[in-house]
Design a protein around this motif. Sequence first.
Motif, PDB file in Angstrom:
ATOM      1  N   ASP A 134     -70.246  37.604 -51.022  1.00 23.61           N
ATOM      2  CA  ASP A 134     -70.729  38.138 -52.270  1.00 23.61           C
ATOM      3  C   ASP A 134     -72.051  38.294 -51.824  1.00 23.61           C
ATOM      4  O   ASP A 134     -72.972  37.209 -52.063  1.00 23.61           O
ATOM      5  CB  ASP A 134     -70.173  37.614 -53.477  1.00 23.61           C
ATOM      6  CG  ASP A 134     -71.250  37.788 -54.727  1.00 23.61           C
ATOM      7  OD1 ASP A 134     -71.657  38.971 -54.602  1.00 23.61           O
ATOM      8  OD2 ASP A 134     -71.187  37.168 -55.639  1.00 23.61           O
ATOM      9  N   LYS A 135     -72.606  39.453 -51.857  1.00 27.44           N
ATOM     10  CA  LYS A 135     -74.119  39.584 -51.401  1.00 27.44           C
ATOM     11  C   LYS A 135     -75.018  40.454 -52.806  1.00 27.44           C
ATOM     12  O   LYS A 135     -75.973  40.822 -52.766  1.00 27.44           O
ATOM     13  CB  LYS A 135     -74.475  40.522 -50.380  1.00 27.44           C
ATOM     14  CG  LYS A 135     -73.931  39.672 -48.899  1.00 27.44           C
ATOM     15  CD  LYS A 135     -73.967  40.525 -47.825  1.00 27.44           C
ATOM     16  CE  LYS A 135     -73.515  39.837 -46.521  1.00 27.44           C
ATOM     17  NZ  LYS A 135     -73.341  40.796 -45.535  1.00 27.44           N
ATOM     18  N   ARG A 136     -74.163  40.549 -53.712  1.00 25.27           N
ATOM     19  CA  ARG A 136     -74.587  41.027 -55.139  1.00 25.27           C
ATOM     20  C   ARG A 136     -74.983  39.770 -55.624  1.00 25.27           C
ATOM     21  O   ARG A 136     -75.890  39.669 -56.660  1.00 25.27           O
ATOM     22  CB  ARG A 136     -73.762  41.636 -55.901  1.00 25.27           C
ATOM     23  CG  ARG A 136     -74.094  42.176 -57.331  1.00 25.27           C
ATOM     24  CD  ARG A 136     -72.990  42.851 -57.902  1.00 25.27           C
ATOM     25  NE  ARG A 136     -73.204  43.043 -59.240  1.00 25.27           N
ATOM     26  CZ  ARG A 136     -72.561  43.921 -60.416  1.00 25.27           C
ATOM     27  NH1 ARG A 136     -71.476  44.260 -59.789  1.00 25.27           N
ATOM     28  NH2 ARG A 136     -72.858  43.672 -61.495  1.00 25.27           N
ATOM     29  N   THR A 137     -74.195  38.879 -55.629  1.00 27.23           N
ATOM     30  CA  THR A 137     -74.278  37.351 -56.278  1.00 27.23           C
ATOM     31  C   THR A 137     -74.149  37.399 -58.018  1.00 27.23           C
ATOM     32  O   THR A 137     -75.273  37.664 -58.439  1.00 27.23           O
ATOM     33  CB  THR A 137     -75.770  36.599 -55.935  1.00 27.23           C
ATOM     34  OG1 THR A 137     -76.789  37.525 -56.287  1.00 27.23           O
ATOM     35  CG2 THR A 137     -75.674  36.102 -54.287  1.00 27.23           C
ATOM     36  N   TYR A 138     -72.999  37.618 -58.127  1.00 27.44           N
ATOM     37  CA  TYR A 138     -72.651  37.567 -59.599  1.00 27.44           C
ATOM     38  C   TYR A 138     -73.209  36.497 -60.441  1.00 27.44           C
ATOM     39  O   TYR A 138     -73.368  36.535 -61.578  1.00 27.44           O
ATOM     40  CB  TYR A 138     -71.139  37.774 -59.817  1.00 27.44           C
ATOM     41  CG  TYR A 138     -70.545  39.043 -59.267  1.00 27.44           C
ATOM     42  CD1 TYR A 138     -70.266  40.034 -60.108  1.00 27.44           C
ATOM     43  CD2 TYR A 138     -70.348  39.232 -58.012  1.00 27.44           C
ATOM     44  CE1 TYR A 138     -69.622  41.094 -59.700  1.00 27.44           C
ATOM     45  CE2 TYR A 138     -70.019  40.360 -57.392  1.00 27.44           C
ATOM     46  CZ  TYR A 138     -69.567  41.344 -58.525  1.00 27.44           C
ATOM     47  OH  TYR A 138     -69.036  42.665 -57.925  1.00 27.44           O
ATOM     48  N   PHE A 139     -73.084  35.365 -59.724  1.00 24.95           N
ATOM     49  CA  PHE A 139     -73.696  34.215 -60.141  1.00 24.95           C
ATOM     50  C   PHE A 139     -74.528  33.230 -59.085  1.00 24.95           C
ATOM     51  O   PHE A 139     -74.172  33.415 -57.946  1.00 24.95           O
ATOM     52  CB  PHE A 139     -72.732  33.168 -60.956  1.00 24.95           C
ATOM     53  CG  PHE A 139     -71.405  33.238 -60.106  1.00 24.95           C
ATOM     54  CD1 PHE A 139     -71.212  32.505 -59.163  1.00 24.95           C
ATOM     55  CD2 PHE A 139     -70.471  34.032 -60.206  1.00 24.95           C
ATOM     56  CE1 PHE A 139     -70.112  32.317 -58.386  1.00 24.95           C
ATOM     57  CE2 PHE A 139     -69.217  33.981 -59.678  1.00 24.95           C
ATOM     58  CZ  PHE A 139     -68.909  33.400 -58.559  1.00 24.95           C
ATOM     59  N   THR A 140     -75.054  32.208 -59.175  1.00 23.26           N
ATOM     60  CA  THR A 140     -75.651  31.240 -58.058  1.00 23.26           C
ATOM     61  C   THR A 140     -74.752  30.007 -58.385  1.00 23.26           C
ATOM     62  O   THR A 140     -74.149  29.610 -59.354  1.00 23.26           O
ATOM     63  CB  THR A 140     -77.278  30.727 -58.514  1.00 23.26           C
ATOM     64  OG1 THR A 140     -77.193  30.113 -59.657  1.00 23.26           O
ATOM     65  CG2 THR A 140     -77.935  31.857 -58.737  1.00 23.26           C
ATOM     66  N   ILE A 141     -74.284  29.654 -57.152  1.00 17.40           N
ATOM     67  CA  ILE A 141     -73.625  28.339 -57.037  1.00 17.40           C
ATOM     68  C   ILE A 141     -74.070  27.075 -57.817  1.00 17.40           C
ATOM     69  O   ILE A 141     -73.354  26.396 -58.687  1.00 17.40           O
ATOM     70  CB  ILE A 141     -73.200  27.931 -55.652  1.00 17.40           C
ATOM     71  CG1 ILE A 141     -72.681  28.994 -54.792  1.00 17.40           C
ATOM     72  CG2 ILE A 141     -72.249  26.848 -55.571  1.00 17.40           C
ATOM     73  CD1 ILE A 141     -71.626  29.910 -55.290  1.00 17.40           C
ATOM     74  N   PRO A 142     -75.584  26.867 -57.959  1.00 14.86           N
ATOM     75  CA  PRO A 142     -75.813  25.874 -58.761  1.00 14.86           C
ATOM     76  C   PRO A 142     -75.637  25.982 -60.293  1.00 14.86           C
ATOM     77  O   PRO A 142     -75.299  25.002 -61.095  1.00 14.86           O
ATOM     78  CB  PRO A 142     -77.377  25.743 -58.486  1.00 14.86           C
ATOM     79  CG  PRO A 142     -77.584  26.353 -57.095  1.00 14.86           C
ATOM     80  CD  PRO A 142     -76.415  27.312 -56.982  1.00 14.86           C
ATOM     81  N   THR A 177     -72.438  23.300 -52.335  1.00 13.31           N
ATOM     82  CA  THR A 177     -71.219  23.940 -52.318  1.00 13.31           C
ATOM     83  C   THR A 177     -70.302  23.298 -53.239  1.00 13.31           C
ATOM     84  O   THR A 177     -70.500  21.977 -53.604  1.00 13.31           O
ATOM     85  CB  THR A 177     -70.700  23.355 -50.770  1.00 13.31           C
ATOM     86  OG1 THR A 177     -71.298  23.889 -49.711  1.00 13.31           O
ATOM     87  CG2 THR A 177     -69.199  23.539 -50.700  1.00 13.31           C
ATOM     88  N   LEU A 178     -69.469  23.940 -53.776  1.00 13.91           N
ATOM     89  CA  LEU A 178     -68.726  23.543 -54.925  1.00 13.91           C
ATOM     90  C   LEU A 178     -67.208  23.871 -54.621  1.00 13.91           C
ATOM     91  O   LEU A 178     -66.708  24.984 -53.972  1.00 13.91           O
ATOM     92  CB  LEU A 178     -68.847  24.606 -56.325  1.00 13.91           C
ATOM     93  CG  LEU A 178     -67.993  24.203 -57.501  1.00 13.91           C
ATOM     94  CD1 LEU A 178     -68.581  22.882 -57.937  1.00 13.91           C
ATOM     95  CD2 LEU A 178     -68.638  25.223 -58.648  1.00 13.91           C
ATOM     96  N   TYR A 179     -66.349  22.547 -54.807  1.00 17.21           N
ATOM     97  CA  TYR A 179     -65.321  22.826 -54.412  1.00 17.21           C
ATOM     98  C   TYR A 179     -64.168  22.573 -55.613  1.00 17.21           C
ATOM     99  O   TYR A 179     -64.388  21.859 -56.530  1.00 17.21           O
ATOM    100  CB  TYR A 179     -64.542  21.554 -53.543  1.00 17.21           C
ATOM    101  CG  TYR A 179     -65.182  21.662 -52.224  1.00 17.21           C
ATOM    102  CD1 TYR A 179     -64.785  22.365 -50.920  1.00 17.21           C
ATOM    103  CD2 TYR A 179     -66.372  20.730 -52.073  1.00 17.21           C
ATOM    104  CE1 TYR A 179     -65.398  22.081 -49.919  1.00 17.21           C
ATOM    105  CE2 TYR A 179     -67.194  20.788 -50.775  1.00 17.21           C
ATOM    106  CZ  TYR A 179     -66.493  21.338 -49.925  1.00 17.21           C
ATOM    107  OH  TYR A 179     -67.421  21.134 -48.474  1.00 17.21           O
ATOM    108  N   ASP A 211     -79.929  36.978 -50.773  1.00 18.56           N
ATOM    109  CA  ASP A 211     -78.776  36.207 -51.268  1.00 18.56           C
ATOM    110  C   ASP A 211     -77.439  36.532 -50.808  1.00 18.56           C
ATOM    111  O   ASP A 211     -76.921  37.662 -50.566  1.00 18.56           O
ATOM    112  CB  ASP A 211     -78.854  36.515 -52.801  1.00 18.56           C
ATOM    113  CG  ASP A 211     -79.986  36.113 -53.532  1.00 18.56           C
ATOM    114  OD1 ASP A 211     -80.785  35.326 -52.919  1.00 18.56           O
ATOM    115  OD2 ASP A 211     -80.597  36.789 -54.519  1.00 18.56           O
ATOM    116  N   TRP A 212     -76.736  35.587 -50.668  1.00 22.37           N
ATOM    117  CA  TRP A 212     -75.364  35.722 -50.188  1.00 22.37           C
ATOM    118  C   TRP A 212     -74.347  34.579 -50.557  1.00 22.37           C
ATOM    119  O   TRP A 212     -74.584  33.105 -50.005  1.00 22.37           O
ATOM    120  CB  TRP A 212     -75.379  35.686 -48.489  1.00 22.37           C
ATOM    121  CG  TRP A 212     -74.148  35.955 -47.906  1.00 22.37           C
ATOM    122  CD1 TRP A 212     -72.928  36.013 -48.333  1.00 22.37           C
ATOM    123  CD2 TRP A 212     -74.001  35.969 -46.315  1.00 22.37           C
ATOM    124  NE1 TRP A 212     -72.279  36.305 -47.264  1.00 22.37           N
ATOM    125  CE2 TRP A 212     -72.922  36.256 -46.053  1.00 22.37           C
ATOM    126  CE3 TRP A 212     -75.052  36.011 -45.317  1.00 22.37           C
ATOM    127  CZ2 TRP A 212     -72.344  36.448 -44.796  1.00 22.37           C
ATOM    128  CZ3 TRP A 212     -74.515  35.871 -44.125  1.00 22.37           C
ATOM    129  CH2 TRP A 212     -73.271  36.351 -43.720  1.00 22.37           C
TER     130      TRP A 212
END
Length: 349
Positions: A134-142, A177-179, A211-212
């Motif tokens: 996802d290089k649009r990044t619908y959201f950030t992982i944090p 990283t989110l699991y 962003d990726w």
Amino acid sequence: MTGKVKPPHANRGVVRKNEEEEEKLTSMVDYVRISFKTHDVDHIIQNILHIHKDFMTEKPKGFYGYVGTWEMDMIKVMYSAPDDERGTLIEFSGKGCRQFESFLECRKKTWFDFFQDCLNEKGSFTRLDIAIDDKRTYFTIPSLLEKAQNGLCVSRFRKSDYNGSFDIGDGRLGGTTLYFGSKKSDAYLCFYEKNFEQAEKYNIPYEEMEDWNRYEIRLKNERAHSAVCELIKDRNLTSIGMAIINNYVRFVEEDGPEEKRMRETSPFWLEFIGDVKKLRLYTKPQTDFYQKSRNWLKNSCAPTMKMILEADRATGQNDLSDMIINAELQDKHEKMLEAFLTPIHEMVV
């Protein structure tokens, strides 16, 4: 040998800012393991992989209880002892998937064709990973982690985990990283910031990376096999991307009924899932084999070789060239060189 494969740039997977625009949401097969009851390794290599065995190297060891391996870099076929019911196992890592796609492309075949061939031979899929970039990044992982920690995630999983890093010098946060789920279970999800990983891997300033995000769906045993059957049926990622991600994880609004499952789905998640539903498998065929070995030579041996070269120049000797000329290639080196120099179509059965 009638031709030479032109090696691609080592950093072909890295995407920096201002580089050529790519699709913002793509998916790839990222790991595959298939077991077959047969001990006929030649049949599997020739009729499933469609690779000339002469270009593969045999190693007298394997994993998961298998006793030996035929391999071409990251494309591996393991075999068991004659009286062992394990039979034969095909395994592709992420890089192995990219390498095998070059053979599929040469034969004008797809992953779906390969999956069907495996099922026709009564193969059992014991692992399947799908990666969504996802290089649009619908959201950030944090931000997703924060929502989960605030109780805004509805999930069939009972456990979640995360990890992250930061720079001791300036305190700047690194990748997160989110699991979702347990790594020991037959299904779990891993969401992480791929741009941080790539920047560290290739020693590129993070600011130069676009962003990726990477979302990985990791399936084992019956869940992996069922997913492959659905993929063959639909020939797209609807069953995998939509059904699996949305089946296991949903983010909801803060306001609403006390029972979270009754709340409205957050708009950002609806948009993301809606676009994932449209995904089709994307391939990035890679004809570059044994890059890991060349990287090892570059990183571990090149400085010493340069030192000897400089000494040769100063003393008028030829130690380095003599070492290279007098070196004897082992069988595995011969096979590596042959595979590197041979066009893909000459290696295909």
